[in-house]
Every structure is written in C-alpha cells, then in structure tokens.
Design a protein around this motif. Structure first.
Motif, mmCIF file in Angstrom:
data_model
loop_
_atom_site.group_PDB
_atom_site.id
_atom_site.type_symbol
_atom_site.label_atom_id
_atom_site.label_comp_id
_atom_site.label_asym_id
_atom_site.label_seq_id
_atom_site.Cartn_x
_atom_site.Cartn_y
_atom_site.Cartn_z
ATOM 1 N N LEU A 167 0.831 -1.203 0.000
ATOM 2 C CA LEU A 167 0.000 0.000 0.000
ATOM 3 C C LEU A 167 0.867 1.254 0.000
ATOM 4 O O LEU A 167 0.586 2.216 -0.735
ATOM 5 N N LEU A 168 1.929 1.252 0.800
ATOM 6 C CA LEU A 168 2.826 2.411 0.852
ATOM 7 C C LEU A 168 3.465 2.681 -0.509
ATOM 8 O O LEU A 168 3.561 3.835 -0.946
ATOM 9 N N ILE A 169 3.896 1.625 -1.195
ATOM 10 C CA ILE A 169 4.522 1.801 -2.511
ATOM 11 C C ILE A 169 3.533 2.408 -3.494
ATOM 12 O O ILE A 169 3.878 3.322 -4.267
ATOM 13 N N TRP A 170 2.302 1.939 -3.492
ATOM 14 C CA TRP A 170 1.302 2.483 -4.422
ATOM 15 C C TRP A 170 0.981 3.946 -4.099
ATOM 16 O O TRP A 170 0.733 4.752 -5.003
ATOM 17 N N VAL A 171 0.981 4.302 -2.807
ATOM 18 C CA VAL A 171 0.754 5.709 -2.434
ATOM 19 C C VAL A 171 1.892 6.581 -2.962
ATOM 20 O O VAL A 171 1.671 7.672 -3.503
ATOM 21 N N ILE A 172 3.137 6.096 -2.819
ATOM 22 C CA ILE A 172 4.289 6.848 -3.331
ATOM 23 C C ILE A 172 4.199 6.996 -4.849
ATOM 24 O O ILE A 172 4.438 8.085 -5.403
ATOM 25 N N VAL A 173 3.845 5.913 -5.537
ATOM 26 C CA VAL A 173 3.724 5.957 -6.998
ATOM 27 C C VAL A 173 2.649 6.957 -7.414
ATOM 28 O O VAL A 173 2.828 7.728 -8.367
ATOM 29 N N TYR A 174 1.527 6.968 -6.688
ATOM 30 C CA TYR A 174 0.445 7.894 -7.039
ATOM 31 C C TYR A 174 0.910 9.346 -6.942
ATOM 32 O O TYR A 174 0.669 10.153 -7.848
ATOM 33 N N PHE A 175 1.594 9.678 -5.849
ATOM 34 C CA PHE A 175 2.025 11.067 -5.690
ATOM 35 C C PHE A 175 3.182 11.425 -6.619
ATOM 36 O O PHE A 175 3.512 12.603 -6.759
ATOM 37 N N CYS A 176 3.790 10.421 -7.234
ATOM 38 C CA CYS A 176 4.799 10.707 -8.267
ATOM 39 C C CYS A 176 4.153 11.081 -9.598
ATOM 40 O O CYS A 176 4.777 11.775 -10.409
ATOM 41 N N VAL A 177 2.932 10.612 -9.852
ATOM 42 C CA VAL A 177 2.310 10.814 -11.172
ATOM 43 C C VAL A 177 1.004 11.588 -11.100
ATOM 44 O O VAL A 177 0.369 11.786 -12.133
ATOM 45 N N TRP A 178 0.590 12.045 -9.930
ATOM 46 C CA TRP A 178 -0.764 12.611 -9.817
ATOM 47 C C TRP A 178 -0.920 13.933 -10.573
ATOM 48 O O TRP A 178 -2.032 14.334 -10.905
ATOM 49 N N LYS A 179 0.203 14.599 -10.866
ATOM 50 C CA LYS A 179 0.145 15.807 -11.690
ATOM 51 C C LYS A 179 0.828 15.595 -13.036
ATOM 52 O O LYS A 179 1.248 16.550 -13.692
ATOM 53 N N GLY A 180 0.928 14.343 -13.449
ATOM 54 C CA GLY A 180 1.517 14.037 -14.748
ATOM 55 C C GLY A 180 3.013 14.285 -14.759
ATOM 56 O O GLY A 180 3.717 14.021 -13.786
ATOM 57 N N VAL A 181 3.496 14.838 -15.860
ATOM 58 C CA VAL A 181 4.932 15.051 -15.999
ATOM 59 C C VAL A 181 5.440 16.168 -15.095
ATOM 60 O O VAL A 181 6.646 16.250 -14.834
ATOM 61 N N HIS A 182 4.541 17.018 -14.593
ATOM 62 C CA HIS A 182 4.986 18.086 -13.695
ATOM 63 C C HIS A 182 5.498 17.503 -12.382
ATOM 64 O O HIS A 182 6.554 17.901 -11.883
ATOM 65 N N SER A 183 4.749 16.567 -11.800
ATOM 66 C CA SER A 183 5.202 15.942 -10.548
ATOM 67 C C SER A 183 6.306 14.920 -10.805
ATOM 68 O O SER A 183 7.282 14.843 -10.056
ATOM 69 N N ALA A 184 6.179 14.125 -11.884
ATOM 70 C CA ALA A 184 7.207 13.122 -12.192
ATOM 71 C C ALA A 184 8.546 13.785 -12.490
ATOM 72 O O ALA A 184 9.604 13.272 -12.108
ATOM 73 N N GLY A 185 8.514 14.936 -13.169
ATOM 74 C CA GLY A 185 9.753 15.631 -13.494
ATOM 75 C C GLY A 185 10.495 16.127 -12.272
ATOM 76 O O GLY A 185 11.731 16.196 -12.267
ATOM 77 N N LYS A 186 9.773 16.455 -11.210
ATOM 78 C CA LYS A 186 10.430 16.882 -9.969
ATOM 79 C C LYS A 186 10.971 15.685 -9.195
ATOM 80 O O LYS A 186 12.029 15.771 -8.559
#
Length: 739
Positions: free
Chosen positions: A261-280
């Motif tokens: 569950l923790l890993i999926w939460v981290i993955v979600y917050f990495c992509v929740w704003k698309g490339v803007h969040s993933a790029g950071k």
C-alpha cells in the motif's frame, strides 16, 4: 452557504448570461449582481446588460478562487488542448534513464555476464545494444515526439483497427506493475529492519521464529539448508511467509500488504500531476541510486577477496560465443532493460518539444543504462568475492540472481562488513529508488493512454483510478502464495512484451512507413539544431565583442571569420552595452577560445548525426532487421520452454496444468485486446479517427504558421534596428559603425 453559492452557482449563471448576450438576447438579472456593465444598445426596465468578456473573466476568477497556481495552470492548459511538456530536456533524459535502469540491472545483468563467458558476454551485449536497443528506442521516441500522443493514440492514427495493438502493449505493462511493486514492498521491509545496530538476519533468531510458525515446512532429511545456512533465508521466509504452490492464496501477510500500500501511495504522488510531478521526482530518485551504487562500489573493491569476484566476472571465454543461448540472453537483456515494447518511451517522448534529436537522446539513454549495468556488476561481484572468501566457498556457490541475490546473498555479504547496518541501508535504499522510478514510468504509460482516449479527464483522477485498480489486482501477491504467483506472472507476462514489440515494428514498417518516420525524426532534429547554432554563434560573438571592448585586442582571424559568417547568416543583434555592465561581465581570451572550439565540435557532431539520421540504415533496420531479431527471440523463448520446463519458485515440481494455463492466459489476453480493437464500436469510428488526424494537422500547421510569422516579424525588427545603427555615428571615435 453564501460562499458556496458565490463559488459554484454564480459562475454558471454568469456564463449562461454571457452566452445569451453573445446570441443577441437580453437577460433579466438583478442590478445588485451587476459586474462592470458594457454599453447596451437597448435595455428595458428591469433588465441589465452584462458584457460577455467581463462575465467570462469574472467567472474564471471565481472558479480559480480556491485553487493553487499549479491547478489553475493545469486547467487552462487542458482548456487550450495543449499537451503537458517536460520542464527541460535534462528532466526528460533523467526520466527515461530512471525508467530504463531498474532492479534487473543489479540482479540479472551480473549473473548473465558471469554465466555466459564473463567479458566475452559484452560482445553480443553491445552488438545487441546498437542493432536492437538503440533503433527500437529511436523509433519509439520518433513516434511519440512527432505525433505528440501516447502509444494507443499513435497506433490508432496509423489505422483505427490497430488501436487494439496499443492496448495490447499497455495492458501487460500495467499488470507487470502489479507484481513489480511487491518486490519494492519487500525492499521497504528490509530497509526498515536495517535501522538496527544488529541486523535481524545476522542471527538465528529469525530461524527460531520461523520454526515456530504454523506455515513452516520442515526440510527433508537430505535438505538442511535452513539450519546450516541460517539468517537471510529464514528472514526472507519470515517476511513473505511463503507456502509451497498456490495453497495460501487466501491468507494475507499484513506487513507485505502495508508495504505494498505504501509503494502504491508513493507511486500515485509521483504521477498525480503528470509530468509536472514526475519531473520533480526524478531529480532526486535518479541521481540518488547512482550515488549510492558508487559508494557501495568503492567499499566493495576495497574488501578482501574483491579481486577474485571481479576476475570471475570479467574472465574472457570466447568459446561461449558459439552458443545460441548467449546471443539470446544478451538480446533479451537489452530488450527488457531499456524498456522498449512497453509503451513507456513513446508516452515520455510525447511530452517533449518537437525540436529534440531522437537519435542523440536514444544513444545517451541506452549507453547510460549499459554503463550502470557494468558498474552494478562490478559492485555485486566484488562483494560476492568477499563473501565467498569469508565463508571459504567458491564463487559458484555464492553467486545468485533475482530475489535470491537481493534478499539472501547481498544481506549475508553486507552483514560481514564493518558497520553492516550502514551499507544495508544504502543498498536497500538504492534498490527502492530504482524500483520506484520504473514503477511510476509504467503507470505514466497507462495514464497517457487513458488521457489520450479521454482528453477532458483530470490527470489526478486518472492516476487515482489506475493506482487503486493496480493495488486491488496486486493484493493476490500479498498472500502466502504471492511468491509463486510472482514467479508465474513474471515468466508469462514478460514474454508478451516480445510479441508486442514484434507487432509494433511490423505496424511501423507496413502501415506508418519507415521513410516517413525517418524524415520526421530528421525534420525535428534539424529545427532544433538551427536554433542551437544561432545561440552558439551569438554567444561567441558577444564574448569576443566584450573582450575587444575591454582589452582593445581583436579576436583571432578564424574566430572573427566565424563571427562575421554567423552575423551574415543569422542577422543577430550587435552588442550595445554601457560601460558599467560591460565591466561586470567576465570575459577572457581562454573563454573565447573555449567557446570557439566548443562551437566547432558541435558543428562537427551535428554534421555526423545529420548523416546518420538520413542514412538508408534506418529503413533496413526498421523494415527487415528488427522484425527478424524479435521473431528470433520469440522462437528462442519457445525453444527454452520446451527444453527447460518452467518451474515455480518454492516448488520442487511444477504442476502439469501451470504451463498450458499460462500460455492460454497470455495468448488469450493479447488476442482478445487486438481483435477487440478491430471491431468498430459505432459506425462513425473510422470517420472520427480521420477527423482527429485532420484536426492535428490543421493545429500543427496553424502553429507553424504563427511561429513563422513571428520569426519574420522579429527578423524585420532586427534589420530595422541594424539599419538605424548603421545610419548613426559611433560616439567613441566618430567612425562609421559599419566600418
């Protein structure tokens, strides 16, 4: 209540009134709500005229009242229909490298190199890289970057009946994420347990705890491995609580589930704003594991016995090159390691500007991936050599691959070092970062495919639905049969990637057109090269001019010739600075020479890459060589299935029904998706695809026309300013500026 009405009901009413006003209708609206009335031609009593532009602007301000700047920018971008873009080229390259570099670079490449001839394995490995890996990566970058759409939309644009091929590539990627994250869950458990002066797998306490559990299976009379080896094996069994086969599929392991569950939460917050969040995120998660790996490498090569391990890794046995298995293993490692055939790279490239060189980016990313694999191999075998010497066993007994290397061999080796908890934290933190980068790149490919189908959907909602679905499907791996399910899923789903890659190159070769793709890649690169060429010459011109102003020494004739040629060709502005600003800027003869040499190098590199991009090699590669190579890999995998029957981890003998069921599921899913994509759901689908294609062409054409018009306008302004300068007289010596 008043705030709620003001925030949600008023904007709707204002937009309705504005729409009526545009249609020439009058609206009965309270005078108390009047906002900046315009100039009505006729207004009856009890009616008020509200200007449409004022209404729309006021409505937007109310809608944005409770939103952050990022959310407002995202909404406006969605309204304009523009696709998200990476922050810079560096961010894109880091993201692609993070997707390519994964756990396989650490626990699979070193084992393959050791098994298939050591240093001789690098020959088929790098040949596969340049013949298979880089051409596939260039092809996927070109498709995504030029069309500015994701994987599914790219195949749909080729022909509407090929949209199922895009989904047949994306769906297995999503399913792979479900079991890939369970490995990250185990890494998280090991990382948490590493924050202890006495590591739990260094003592027999874990074995004692394991023997007292209800799911412990005592070893046979001939197998005393758990009792003699101890710690790491027992701790791994205690962590995953594995039972043989699929018997424990209904029993959940709570610590694995929480980590999952923790890993999926981290993955979600990495992509929740698309490339803007993933790029950071990639600015941290990509450099960090590389830094940690170098720290482990420096420590590893200084250990006693490290030279023995490295000698085994790089021993040269050219007799292995005559085996077909060596070439198949090298090509498979390149294919799976770079991440082609998964829909990730076309999606990532679609967020690029159309002025990047796909060939240059593909070479950088591929070589970075291979370089990391070699460094990881040196790190792993230096530590394994140390462990083998400490235990008094041979390298053959100490070497391992896959989860056995990460969760058994490495913990044992790290526990033998001074201050073992420090290096254990570094290793599992590195493993976690490598997995997170790859995991959210898988999800980004799925999100991109869904967003292309539903362009009005919010990015965070799409990411939330995908992550919740992935977590729900992956709960089966959190049970006591999770290890067997992981082994089963990994074996059969990884083979689907080869089939997807084969269909992809066939579609590009016979539907999209290899010459068309080559010309599009060259067109994008040429546009970017011209801009960079102007910037380099303008920079050199400014530095040389400032140097002459300060010292009175003219630049070298070659530099001066390059400057004059650049000004005549590109017509950039002359340097016109006051004395104070000129004195603050640093310039020197060495700096000027360095910029000149750098400019010449870039010009040479540009000419070489231009010849490479325009060569006939790409047509032969994409049309003939790639399909044959991938087909040979598929045949090799089928042959391996027949010669070496698949065995599920944790079972001495695999049930007879497992292999047929696995092949039926794998082939069935792909066939259903591809055939389903060929069925037109509605008669208007072909016409809709054609309409979308025409809209994209019109949009790109209109954008290009606007850019061309702006360039012409800027050119005219520069010429006008230059003529004004030439007509004037220089204040310093009275001579003509042109002279």
């Amino acid at each position: 209540l008043r705030l709620a009405l003001h925030s949600y009901l008023l904007p709707t009413t204002l937009h309705q009134v504005g729409a009526q006003a545009k249609m020439g209708k009058k609206s009965t609206y309270s005078k108390s709500s009047q906002v900046e009335p315009g100039e009505p031609e006729e207004v009856e009593e009890g009616e008020v005229y509200l200007h449409p532009d004022t209404l729309a602007e006021y409505g937007r301000s109310v809608e944005h009242r409770w939103k952050t700047k990022e959310e407002i920018a995202e909404q406006e971008e969605k309204e304009e229909g523009e696709r998200d873009q990476w922050g810079s080229r560096i961010v894109f390259i880091l993201s692609a490298i993070g997707s390519a570099i994964g756990t396989g670079n650490v626990w699979r490449f070193p084992y393959l190199a050791y098994t298939y001839g050591g240093g001789a394995f690098l020959v088929p490995y790098f040949l596969s890289l340049f013949i298979l890996g880089i051409p596939l990566l260039v092809m996927e970058f070109g498709l995504g970057q030029y069309n500015q759409i994701g994987t599914v939309a790219v195949f749909k644009s080729m022909h509407w009946r090929l949209r199922g091929v895009g989904w047949a590539i994306v769906v297995p990627t999503f399913l792979i994420t479900c079991y890939y994250n369970i490995i990250m869950s185990w890494s998280t458990i090991y990382l948490v347990n590493s924050f202890s002066l006495e590591l739990p797998w260094t003592t027999n306490a874990s074995c004692i705890a394991l023997h007292n559990t209800s799911y412990y299976v005592p070893p046979s009379a001939n197998d005393t491995s758990n009792m003699t080896i101890g710690g790491p094996e027992c701790f791994l069994d205690l962590t995953i609580q594995n039972v043989p086969g699929f018997a424990g599929i209904g029993d959940f392991v709570w610590q694995t589930t929480l980590g999952y569950l923790l890993i999926w939460v981290i993955v979600y917050f990495c992509v929740w704003k698309g490339v803007h969040s993933a790029g950071k995120v990639v600015l941290i998660t990509v450099p960090l594991p590389i830094l940690l790996l170098f720290i482990l490498l420096v420590r590893g090569v200084t250990l006693d016995g490290a030279s023995t391990g490295l000698a085994y890794l790089f021993r040269v046995d050219f007799s292995q090159l005559g085996s077909v298995e060596v070439w198949t293993a090298a090509a498979s490692q390149i294919f799976f390691s770079i991440g082609v055939g998964m829909g990730i790279m076309p999606t990532y490239a679609s967020y690029n500007s159309r002025k990047l060189d796909c060939v240059r980016n593909a070479v950088i990313i591929s070589l970075s991936n291979s370089f990391f694999s070699i460094i990881a191999g040196c790190t792993v075998f230096s530590i394994i050599g140390f462990m083998a010497k400490e235990r008094g066993v041979g390298i053959d007994e100490a070497v391992a691959q896959g989860p056995a290397l990460a969760f058994i061999a490495f913990p044992r080796a790290l526990s033998m070092m001074p201050a073992p908890f420090i290096f254990s934290i570094l290793f599992f933190l590195m493993l976690l970062n490598l997995g997170i980068d790859s995991s959210f790149s898988f999800i980004e490919a799925v999100n991109g495919a869904i967003s292309d189908v539903m362009p009005k959907a919010k990015t965070w909602k799409v990411a939330l639905v995908v992550c919740v679905a992935g977590f729900t499907l992956g709960l089966v791996f959190c049970t006591r049969a999770g290890y067997a399910m992981l082994s089963f899923s990994d074996h059969f789903l990884s083979n689907t990637l080869l089939v997807g890659g084969l269909v992809e190159v066939i579609a590009v070769g016979f539907f999209y057109g290899v010459k068309r793709l080559r010309n599009e890649i060259d067109e994008m690169a040429t546009a970017g090269e011209e801009e960079r060429k102007v910037v380099r010459r303008k920079s050199l011109y400014h530095i040389a001019s400032l140097h002459e102003m300060k010292t009175g020494v003219k630049p070298h004739p070659r530099i001066n010739k390059a400057i004059l040629a650049g000004r005549e060709e590109h017509d950039f502005e002359a340097v016109d600075m006051n004395e104070e600003k000129t004195n603050k800027m640093k310039t020197s003869k060495s700096r000027m020479t360095f910029h000149y040499v750098l400019m010449r190098y870039h010009d040479f590199e540009t000419r070489v890459l231009r010849h490479i991009r325009r060569s006939i090699w790409w047509v032969i590669e994409w049309r003939i060589i790639l399909p044959l190579l991938i087909l040979a890999l598929i045949v090799g995998q089928l042959y391996a299935e027949i010669v070496t029957p698949f065995k599920i981890a944790g079972l001495s003998q695999t049930p007879a029904w497992v292999v047929p069921v696995g092949w039926v599921i794998m082939v069935g899913i792909g066939a259903v998706i591809i055939i389903g994509g060929m069925i037109p759901f509605g008669r208007s689908l072909p016409a809709q695809v054609e309409k979308e294609r025409e809209e994209r062409k019109e949009k790109s054409g209109a954008k290009a026309a606007v850019e061309l018009e702006e360039m012409k306008k800027r050119g005219e302004e520069r010429k006008k300013r230059e003529e004004e300068r030439r007509a004037g007289v220089d204040e310093h010596d009275g001579s003509d500026v042109e002279k």
